[in-house]
Write a protein that holds these residues in place. Structure first.
Motif, PDB file in Angstrom:
ATOM      1  N   HIS A   1      65.399  48.006  19.353  1.00  0.00           N
ATOM      2  CA  HIS A   1      64.470  47.812  20.458  1.00  0.00           C
ATOM      3  C   HIS A   1      64.016  49.030  19.327  1.00  0.00           C
ATOM      4  N   LEU A   2      64.406  50.352  19.681  1.00  0.00           N
ATOM      5  CA  LEU A   2      64.465  51.827  19.075  1.00  0.00           C
ATOM      6  C   LEU A   2      63.965  52.580  17.452  1.00  0.00           C
ATOM      7  N   ALA A   3      64.143  51.289  16.505  1.00  0.00           N
ATOM      8  CA  ALA A   3      64.148  51.000  14.547  1.00  0.00           C
ATOM      9  C   ALA A   3      64.707  52.211  14.839  1.00  0.00           C
ATOM     10  N   ASP A   4      65.668  52.349  16.148  1.00  0.00           N
ATOM     11  CA  ASP A   4      67.169  53.694  14.686  1.00  0.00           C
ATOM     12  C   ASP A   4      68.274  53.104  14.822  1.00  0.00           C
ATOM     13  N   PRO A   5      68.538  53.629  14.129  1.00  0.00           N
ATOM     14  CA  PRO A   5      70.374  52.636  13.597  1.00  0.00           C
ATOM     15  C   PRO A   5      71.312  53.733  14.322  1.00  0.00           C
ATOM     16  N   ASN A   6      70.761  54.720  14.535  1.00  0.00           N
ATOM     17  CA  ASN A   6      72.092  55.455  15.153  1.00  0.00           C
ATOM     18  C   ASN A   6      71.923  55.535  16.613  1.00  0.00           C
ATOM     19  N   ALA A   7      70.920  54.690  17.318  1.00  0.00           N
ATOM     20  CA  ALA A   7      70.969  54.649  18.623  1.00  0.00           C
ATOM     21  C   ALA A   7      71.979  53.950  19.364  1.00  0.00           C
ATOM     22  N   GLY A   8      72.659  54.791  20.429  1.00  0.00           N
ATOM     23  CA  GLY A   8      74.238  54.017  20.886  1.00  0.00           C
ATOM     24  C   GLY A   8      75.359  54.271  20.449  1.00  0.00           C
ATOM     25  N   TRP A   9      75.201  55.065  19.474  1.00  0.00           N
ATOM     26  CA  TRP A   9      76.982  54.625  18.659  1.00  0.00           C
ATOM     27  C   TRP A   9      77.732  55.760  20.241  1.00  0.00           C
ATOM     28  N   VAL A  10      77.318  56.153  20.662  1.00  0.00           N
ATOM     29  CA  VAL A  10      78.643  57.161  21.258  1.00  0.00           C
ATOM     30  C   VAL A  10      78.057  56.718  23.007  1.00  0.00           C
ATOM     31  N   GLU A  11      76.558  56.121  22.972  1.00  0.00           N
ATOM     32  CA  GLU A  11      76.468  56.212  24.693  1.00  0.00           C
ATOM     33  C   GLU A  11      77.786  54.709  25.273  1.00  0.00           C
ATOM     34  N   ILE A  12      77.210  53.599  24.319  1.00  0.00           N
ATOM     35  CA  ILE A  12      77.817  52.451  24.534  1.00  0.00           C
ATOM     36  C   ILE A  12      78.858  52.294  24.869  1.00  0.00           C
TER      37      ILE A  12
ATOM     38  N   LEU B   1      82.927  40.600  28.010  1.00  0.00           N
ATOM     39  CA  LEU B   1      82.485  41.804  28.078  1.00  0.00           C
ATOM     40  C   LEU B   1      82.295  43.013  26.397  1.00  0.00           C
ATOM     41  N   THR B   2      84.074  42.480  25.888  1.00  0.00           N
ATOM     42  CA  THR B   2      83.010  42.381  24.758  1.00  0.00           C
ATOM     43  C   THR B   2      82.056  42.103  23.793  1.00  0.00           C
ATOM     44  N   GLU B   3      81.450  41.269  23.839  1.00  0.00           N
ATOM     45  CA  GLU B   3      80.529  39.827  23.636  1.00  0.00           C
ATOM     46  C   GLU B   3      79.744  41.203  23.975  1.00  0.00           C
ATOM     47  N   SER B   4      79.320  41.221  25.709  1.00  0.00           N
ATOM     48  CA  SER B   4      77.885  42.131  25.761  1.00  0.00           C
ATOM     49  C   SER B   4      77.952  43.644  25.046  1.00  0.00           C
ATOM     50  N   TYR B   5      78.881  44.171  24.811  1.00  0.00           N
ATOM     51  CA  TYR B   5      79.425  45.774  24.035  1.00  0.00           C
ATOM     52  C   TYR B   5      79.330  45.738  22.400  1.00  0.00           C
ATOM     53  N   LYS B   6      79.150  44.569  21.863  1.00  0.00           N
ATOM     54  CA  LYS B   6      77.979  44.065  20.277  1.00  0.00           C
ATOM     55  C   LYS B   6      76.497  44.304  21.162  1.00  0.00           C
ATOM     56  N   PHE B   7      76.257  43.520  21.694  1.00  0.00           N
ATOM     57  CA  PHE B   7      74.992  43.277  22.437  1.00  0.00           C
ATOM     58  C   PHE B   7      74.055  44.747  22.570  1.00  0.00           C
ATOM     59  N   ALA B   8      75.221  45.017  23.593  1.00  0.00           N
ATOM     60  CA  ALA B   8      74.303  46.235  23.552  1.00  0.00           C
ATOM     61  C   ALA B   8      73.650  47.229  22.906  1.00  0.00           C
ATOM     62  N   ASN B   9      75.046  47.334  21.979  1.00  0.00           N
ATOM     63  CA  ASN B   9      75.614  48.169  20.367  1.00  0.00           C
ATOM     64  C   ASN B   9      73.553  47.808  19.844  1.00  0.00           C
ATOM     65  N   LEU B  10      73.253  46.720  19.914  1.00  0.00           N
ATOM     66  CA  LEU B  10      72.395  46.318  19.027  1.00  0.00           C
ATOM     67  C   LEU B  10      70.477  46.259  19.484  1.00  0.00           C
TER      68      LEU B  10
END
Length: 444
Positions: A332-343, A318-327
């Motif tokens: 996709h959104l071309a946004d370096p701030n995306a997902g920091w809190v949500e993931i 799951l830590t691998e999926s955690y990394k991919f979810a962050n990336l």
């Protein structure tokens, strides 16, 4: 009693999320206390002590969507298989594979997957099974494997019309039989859901049949709009989007899981929110199948839907999926701030919260009274680590193979990277032989 101490404790509590030099006391199946190593050693001087050696101590992880039956696809080459889209992948690989599975294959794939989960610090797994080569008894084989390895698990069988009405009914019966078995067990280690494949392989007649047969306290575990074919099928046959169709037929709800939800619109999102349906995203699998990036950040932020993370059979780490979810969302959104809190919220808060719609013991947190599901990781930070940045340390510094010790329901399942009570060499040898027989059946 067991003490797991001398490490940086990530409690996942809101009040005190991080304890340097911390310790967890486990008594029976539950956590007794959390504090400093010095204090708990004084309180419980006779307890067995597991030394984290300055590493990380944290709650066991929860995988909210997996496919154990994909275990023996690793390294598989299917003659003439050259998929051009997701529908080709399903028909040419996964449907083809599950039609060749026997209960002996299901059992050994379960043993391997649960073993791998223990090694990766996954203490609870929600699985979505299919084995149309042998349906009856297949969930019981997975149940047996889970019991033997000691992993907390929630199982279901994938009901589908793709192999005809007779096998559809047999699949429903397998789910119902397993539900009855779980009810008789009366423990908190195994639970059941009603599995459904996806809208495009399920007629209205079948969904009505399944809905009527399913007990009120049981939810549905279904793939939703994973590929565009699912979307087009629902629009062409029923003149409505996938989620609307599932809503009309009573499939959504607090105890139901909608996996993927990649190609859905705002109205469908509203329905998921209004029914309190759980959504599980599986980033590595989505990328591997080239099906697109799910709008999970929108589901999370704009609609307040409870979203979590799964592996979809791609991995048990799951830590691998955690990394991919962050990336994936940043890319996709071309946004370096995306997902920091949500993931991280999805992995560390929502996954346990979702699992607790089935399991009674409080999961995903180290506090008195919570489940005795604790893992130790051999991670020694080269930079300061504290309550403000430990999620980033996990993201950038750890993976599943950092896990050295795994405790589930108060029982030590792995100690110093050796899985307790399992002849791993024999298991893997038996699995390799069974996989070879499966591959031969697939390529006949």
């Amino acid at each position: 009693m067991i003490l797991v101490g001398n490490g940086n404790v990530i409690t996942c509590q809101k009040e005190k999320p991080f304890i340097k030099g911390g310790c967890v006391a486990i008594e029976g199946a539950a956590i007794k206390a959390v504090g400093t190593t010095a204090d708990l050693k004084k309180m419980y001087p006779e307890a067995e002590f597991i030394d984290a050696k300055g590493g990380v101590i944290m709650p066991g992880l929860v995988n909210m969507h997996n496919h154990i039956y994909s275990t023996f696809a690793r390294g598989l080459s299917i003659a003439g298989f050259h998929p051009k889209n997701f529908s080709d992948i399903l028909e040419g690989q996964w449907f083809h594979l599950d039609r060749k599975l026997k209960n002996t294959t299901t059992y050994l794939s379960g043993k391997v997957a649960y073993l791998d989960s223990i090694k990766n610090g996954v203490t609870t797994m929600f699985d979505h099974h299919a084995s149309y080569g042998e349906i009856s008894g297949s969930l019981f084989e997975l149940s047996k494997a889970a019991d033997e390895l000691g992993v907390r698990t929630c199982l279901c069988y994938e009901v589908s019309d793709r192999n005809g009405k007779s096998q559809m009914k047999e699949a429903v019966a397998e789910n119902l039989d397993f539900m009855k078995s779980v009810a008789k067990r009366g423990d908190d280690m195994q639970k059941a859901m009603m599995g459904l494949h996806a809208s495009f392989t399920l007629s209205d007649e079948t969904l009505e049949y399944v809905k009527e047969a399913t007990p009120e306290d049981i939810g549905f575990h279904i793939h939703v709009a994973e590929g565009t074919a699912d979307v087009y099928d629902s629009l062409e046959k029923y003149n409505k989007p996938v989620v609307n169709r599932l809503f009309d037929l009573g499939i959504l709800g607090k105890k139901s899981i909608a996996a993927h939800c990649i190609h859905i619109g705002p109205h469908e999102m509203e329905l998921l929110k209004d029914t309190n349906t759980m959504v599980v995203t599986n980033p590595e699998s989505n990328m591997g199948n080239a099906v697109g990036c799910p709008p999970v950040l929108r589901l999370f932020n704009e609609f307040g839907i409870v979203c979590g993370l799964g592996t979809d059979g791609f991995t048990n780490d799951l830590t691998e999926s955690y990394k991919f979810a962050n990336l994936i969302h940043k890319h996709h959104l071309a946004d370096p701030n995306a997902g920091w809190v949500e993931i991280p919220t999805m992995l560390f808060e929502n996954n346990p919260r979702m699992a607790n719609r089935y399991f009674a013991a409080k999961l995903g947190v180290l506090e008195a009274g919570a489940a005795g599901d604790v893992i130790v990781l051999d991670y020694h930070a080269p930079t300061p680590m504290n309550e403000t940045n430990y999620k980033s340390h996990i993201l950038f510094g750890m993976n599943g193979r950092f896990v050295t010790d795994t405790i589930i329901n108060g029982e030590v399942k792995m100690r110093n990277r050796e899985v307790v009570g399992v002849d791993e060499e024999k298991l893997l040898a038996d699995a390799a032989e069974e996989a070879e027989r499966l591959w031969q059946r697939i390529n006949e």
